[in-house]
Design a protein around this motif. Structure first.
Motif, PDB file in Angstrom:
ATOM      1  N   UNK A  93      57.943 -45.844  38.575  1.00 28.18           N
ATOM      2  CA  UNK A  93      58.112 -46.149  37.168  1.00 28.18           C
ATOM      3  C   UNK A  93      57.808 -44.934  36.310  1.00 28.18           C
ATOM      4  N   UNK A  94      58.536 -44.817  35.240  1.00 31.29           N
ATOM      5  CA  UNK A  94      58.324 -43.757  34.259  1.00 31.29           C
ATOM      6  C   UNK A  94      58.192 -44.409  32.894  1.00 31.29           C
ATOM      7  N   UNK A 133      65.471 -40.804  27.348  1.00 34.73           N
ATOM      8  CA  UNK A 133      65.783 -41.476  28.602  1.00 34.73           C
ATOM      9  C   UNK A 133      65.585 -40.524  29.764  1.00 34.73           C
ATOM     10  N   UNK A 134      65.249 -41.106  30.919  1.00 35.16           N
ATOM     11  CA  UNK A 134      65.014 -40.319  32.127  1.00 35.16           C
ATOM     12  C   UNK A 134      65.951 -40.783  33.234  1.00 35.16           C
ATOM     13  N   UNK A 191      67.701 -44.264  34.088  1.00 36.46           N
ATOM     14  CA  UNK A 191      66.900 -45.311  34.719  1.00 36.46           C
ATOM     15  C   UNK A 191      65.772 -45.820  33.836  1.00 36.46           C
ATOM     16  N   UNK A 192      65.264 -44.997  32.964  1.00 36.36           N
ATOM     17  CA  UNK A 192      64.126 -45.369  32.130  1.00 36.36           C
ATOM     18  C   UNK A 192      64.397 -44.978  30.679  1.00 36.36           C
ATOM     19  N   UNK A 193      63.891 -45.807  29.770  1.00 40.00           N
ATOM     20  CA  UNK A 193      64.127 -45.605  28.348  1.00 40.00           C
ATOM     21  C   UNK A 193      62.840 -45.769  27.553  1.00 40.00           C
ATOM     22  N   UNK A 194      62.734 -44.991  26.485  1.00 46.07           N
ATOM     23  CA  UNK A 194      61.656 -45.196  25.540  1.00 46.07           C
ATOM     24  C   UNK A 194      62.022 -46.251  24.521  1.00 46.07           C
TER      25      UNK A 194
END
Length: 124
Positions: free
Chosen positions: A1-2, A97-98, A112-115
């Motif tokens: 997870x990020x 985003x990452x 895959x990951x969002x703020x």
């Protein structure tokens, strides 16, 4: 997870500048391509800029090319978006985003990951 947390948004006059930051925690930040997207009221979210894992390759949307600069500091687990010559049409919520990949992505589905986003408002 990020986990991604954006900061630096605000209200600025047209022609002004802002610098957005995105602090990452969790998985190894340096393994991720990072991107910035934005969503204006009533519009779909759109790609703004991206940077590869090492920071030596960047890519920009035509609408921001020459005005915005994306950069990263892997030692600080942070990616930045320097925004200059801001226009009213830059008003939007900006998302960090990452992407778990070494190469750049420009589509939402590639990330895959969002703020949570930070609001940028440019007054004319």
């Amino acid at each position: 997870q990020v986990q991604l947390v954006e900061s630096g948004g605000g209200l600025v006059q047209a022609g002004g500048s802002l610098r957005l930051s995105c602090a990452a925690s969790g998985r190894a930040f340096s393994n991720h391509c990072m991107g910035w997207f934005r969503q204006a009221p009533g519009k779909e979210r759109e790609f703004v800029a991206a940077i590869n894992w090492s920071g030596d390759i960047t890519y920009y949307a035509d609408s921001v090319k020459g005005r915005f600069t994306i950069s990263r500091d892997n030692a600080k687990n942070t990616v930045y978006l320097e925004m200059n010559s801001l226009k009213s049409e830059d008003t939007a919520v900006y998302y960090c985003a990452a992407r778990v990949a070494y190469v750049i992505g420009v589509e939402e589905y590639e990330y895959d990951y969002w703020g949570q986003g930070t609001q940028v408002t440019v007054s004319s």
